[in-house]
Design a protein around this motif. Structure first.
Motif, PDB file in Angstrom:
ATOM      1  N   ASP A 129       0.821  -1.202   0.000  1.00 58.19           N
ATOM      2  CA  ASP A 129       0.000   0.000   0.000  1.00 58.19           C
ATOM      3  C   ASP A 129       0.859   1.258   0.000  1.00 58.19           C
ATOM      4  N   ALA A 130       1.931   1.262   0.769  1.00 62.58           N
ATOM      5  CA  ALA A 130       2.816   2.432   0.812  1.00 62.58           C
ATOM      6  C   ALA A 130       3.488   2.646  -0.537  1.00 62.58           C
ATOM      7  N   GLN A 131       3.848   1.561  -1.196  1.00 61.51           N
ATOM      8  CA  GLN A 131       4.476   1.673  -2.512  1.00 61.51           C
ATOM      9  C   GLN A 131       3.469   2.135  -3.571  1.00 61.51           C
ATOM     10  N   LYS A 132       2.229   1.676  -3.461  1.00 64.50           N
ATOM     11  CA  LYS A 132       1.189   2.133  -4.387  1.00 64.50           C
ATOM     12  C   LYS A 132       0.976   3.638  -4.253  1.00 64.50           C
ATOM     13  N   LYS A 133       1.022   4.142  -3.028  1.00 59.61           N
ATOM     14  CA  LYS A 133       0.847   5.580  -2.810  1.00 59.61           C
ATOM     15  C   LYS A 133       1.928   6.387  -3.510  1.00 59.61           C
ATOM     16  N   ALA A 134       3.136   5.851  -3.574  1.00 63.41           N
ATOM     17  CA  ALA A 134       4.212   6.574  -4.272  1.00 63.41           C
ATOM     18  C   ALA A 134       3.916   6.663  -5.764  1.00 63.41           C
ATOM     19  N   PHE A 135       3.417   5.568  -6.339  1.00 65.28           N
ATOM     20  CA  PHE A 135       3.055   5.593  -7.757  1.00 65.28           C
ATOM     21  C   PHE A 135       1.972   6.637  -8.018  1.00 65.28           C
ATOM     22  N   THR A 136       0.915   6.632  -7.207  1.00 64.73           N
ATOM     23  CA  THR A 136      -0.187   7.552  -7.454  1.00 64.73           C
ATOM     24  C   THR A 136       0.216   8.992  -7.154  1.00 64.73           C
ATOM     25  N   GLY A 137       1.036   9.199  -6.122  1.00 68.15           N
ATOM     26  CA  GLY A 137       1.495  10.550  -5.814  1.00 68.15           C
ATOM     27  C   GLY A 137       2.344  11.130  -6.922  1.00 68.15           C
ATOM     28  N   PHE A 138       3.206  10.294  -7.495  1.00 68.06           N
ATOM     29  CA  PHE A 138       4.050  10.739  -8.604  1.00 68.06           C
ATOM     30  C   PHE A 138       3.177  11.056  -9.817  1.00 68.06           C
ATOM     31  N   ALA A 139       2.209  10.190 -10.121  1.00 65.09           N
ATOM     32  CA  ALA A 139       1.343  10.403 -11.285  1.00 65.09           C
ATOM     33  C   ALA A 139       0.553  11.696 -11.140  1.00 65.09           C
ATOM     34  N   LYS A 140      -0.009  11.954  -9.989  1.00 65.76           N
ATOM     35  CA  LYS A 140      -0.802  13.171  -9.784  1.00 65.76           C
ATOM     36  C   LYS A 140       0.069  14.417  -9.854  1.00 65.76           C
ATOM     37  N   THR A 141       1.296  14.311  -9.359  1.00 65.61           N
ATOM     38  CA  THR A 141       2.222  15.445  -9.450  1.00 65.61           C
ATOM     39  C   THR A 141       2.525  15.781 -10.905  1.00 65.61           C
ATOM     40  N   LEU A 142       2.771  14.759 -11.710  1.00 62.01           N
ATOM     41  CA  LEU A 142       3.065  15.009 -13.122  1.00 62.01           C
ATOM     42  C   LEU A 142       1.846  15.545 -13.856  1.00 62.01           C
ATOM     43  N   ILE A 143       0.655  15.048 -13.549  1.00 64.59           N
ATOM     44  CA  ILE A 143      -0.548  15.575 -14.200  1.00 64.59           C
ATOM     45  C   ILE A 143      -0.668  17.070 -13.929  1.00 64.59           C
ATOM     46  N   GLY A 144      -0.484  17.474 -12.673  1.00 58.99           N
ATOM     47  CA  GLY A 144      -0.570  18.887 -12.334  1.00 58.99           C
ATOM     48  C   GLY A 144       0.464  19.713 -13.064  1.00 58.99           C
ATOM     49  N   TYR A 145       1.691  19.219 -13.104  1.00 57.22           N
ATOM     50  CA  TYR A 145       2.769  19.971 -13.760  1.00 57.22           C
ATOM     51  C   TYR A 145       2.532  20.106 -15.255  1.00 57.22           C
ATOM     52  N   GLN A 146       2.091  19.042 -15.897  1.00 59.25           N
ATOM     53  CA  GLN A 146       1.868  19.090 -17.340  1.00 59.25           C
ATOM     54  C   GLN A 146       0.699  19.997 -17.698  1.00 59.25           C
ATOM     55  N   LEU A 147      -0.357  19.962 -16.911  1.00 63.44           N
ATOM     56  CA  LEU A 147      -1.483  20.862 -17.145  1.00 63.44           C
ATOM     57  C   LEU A 147      -1.054  22.314 -16.969  1.00 63.44           C
TER      58      LEU A 147
END
Length: 436
Positions: free
Chosen positions: A132-150
């Protein structure tokens, strides 16, 4: 970057920014196969593909904002639109169906789409593949990139709008023409990314562009740095300062500590798209003459340019200084670094009327570039002028000058190089968005 970046990028290379329907790949399983019971290798490839995809057309983005913002001339024997459309030459206008908007725009949405695929994949990831902790890193990274790209796309189009990216690519939302609303959506992705990264564990690989930021703590500090930039744009000075304190901001630290796009000439990787050898002909990137004319004598940021052996000329424009920020095809390109964070701190302090703190930060920049301490008036107007000047030279060709003068309503202060030229306030919304 590894050669396996091609594995996932193959899914997206032919995809338009907002294409509807299932995405098929010529050399990989369809998306449905990736988001159903993914392996750890699948997840790693999605992360690596997203990071790699951020580099696509970043050169076009920086050249476009640099030309409009009168930082450079982009003289090209094969592409006259750098000196016609983008400078508003004569009767020329910006085209909504041309490379300088469609290519970077689509590349940013492709990365966002890939991040949503990663988010969907994590939902079906078995605990044997990632905790679960590792999954959170994947989703946190993905959401960070979505925000930056937008953020990069709304920087280009401003009040011409952008679509808020969604997981369901078959049900896209409307074009939002209020840039504040879009920026608030950027912040929502970043804040959600912060929540997920907090207490997470990173197991996925990242390039050397993230050196020093490859852990959950490092990615959280990167996330907060981007958030500080956005809060600045939203004029939320208190939130900008809070985000800075959670980032890698260091008032006395190395200016160049930060996160970068990594490039190389290795097989399967991408070379730096902005490097041009000094004294080139045919394809030339030179400083707009006011860069050198306006700089304070002794300012060592003049070394971001170099005098050519022969002046470069074309289309009624000329300059004798090459841009030499990127010294080889292996040079990194800045995403965000500490020098920008120091200037964000200075701006937030100025706008909060904390002038002594602002002057300390501005002097950190000035002294770091061989200039004496600030000796001007300690007023908001004078300090804003000084701050914008330091941003102009410190962040030269990092994608900020045009946005800075636009947000301070100073577009009319940019130089007009030829009779009939124009200063554009924003790029048009790509035609492909109107066709959906």
């Amino acid at each position: 970057m590894k050669k396996f970046i091609v594995y996932i990028l193959g899914i997206l290379t032919a995809v338009s920014a907002c294409q509807k329907g299932e995405i098929n790949s010529l050399n990989t399983p369809v998306v449905g196969g990736i988001i159903t019971d993914p392996t750890r290798s699948d997840l790693f490839n999605l992360v690596t593909g997203a990071e790699s995809g951020m580099r696509n057309n970043v050169g076009t983005y920086l050249d476009g904002t640099g030309v409009i913002g009168r930082e450079i001339y982009r003289l090209s024997g094969s592409e006259p639109r750098w000196t016609t459309d983008i400078l508003g030459g004569g009767t020329k206008l910006l085209d909504n169906n041309t490379f300088y908007i469609t290519n970077p725009w689509a590349s940013r949405y492709q990365v966002m789409r890939q991040c949503f695929i990663l988010l969907d994949a994590i939902k079906t990831t078995r605990n044997e593949v990632a905790t679960d902790a590792q999954k959170k890193a994947f989703t946190g990274f993905a959401k960070t990139l979505i925000g930056y790209q937008l953020l990069l796309n709304i920087n280009m189009t401003d009040s011409n709008g952008a679509r808020i990216p969604v997981s369901d690519n078959k049900n896209l939302g409307p074009v939002i023409t209020d840039p504040g609303v879009v920026l608030d959506s950027v912040l929502k992705f970043l804040e959600d990314g912060k929540t997920d990264l907090t207490g997470s564990e990173v197991i996925f690989p990242l390039s050397d562009g993230f050196a020093g930021f490859k852990t959950a703590e490092g990615l959280l500090r990167f996330n907060r740095a981007i958030a500080a930039r956005v809060y600045l744009y939203r004029k939320n000075w208190t939130a900008a300062l809070t985000a800075l304190n959670e980032s890698f901001f260091n008032l006395n630290g190395d200016f160049n500590i930060g996160v970068y796009h990594s490039f190389s000439t290795n097989g399967g990787d991408l070379p730096n798209p902005l490097f041009l050898p000094p004294n080139s002909t045919g394809e030339v990137r030179v400083a707009q003459p006011s860069f050198a004319a306006d700089i304070t004598p002794g300012d060592n940021r003049i070394t971001k340019t170099a005098i050519r052996t022969a002046t470069a000329s074309g289309s009624g424009l000329s300059s004798n200084r090459d841009v030499v920020i990127w010294t080889s095809l292996n040079s990194p390109i800045t995403i965000i670094r500490n020098e920008e964070l120091i200037l964000i701190y200075a701006e937030a302090k100025i706008q909060s009327n904390a002038f002594p703190d602002a002057i300390v930060a501005l002097n950190r920049i000035r002294i770091g570039h061989n200039l004496p301490p600030y000796a001007g008036a300690a007023t908001q107007a004078a300090l804003i002028t000084e701050m914008l000047r330091q941003r102009r030279y410190s962040l030269y060709m990092e994608g900020h000058r045009w946005i800075d003068v636009r947000r301070y309503h100073l577009l009319n202060t940019l130089p007009i190089d030829r009779a009939g030229d124009d200063i554009w306030a924003r790029f048009p919304l790509p035609q492909s968005e109107s066709n959906i």
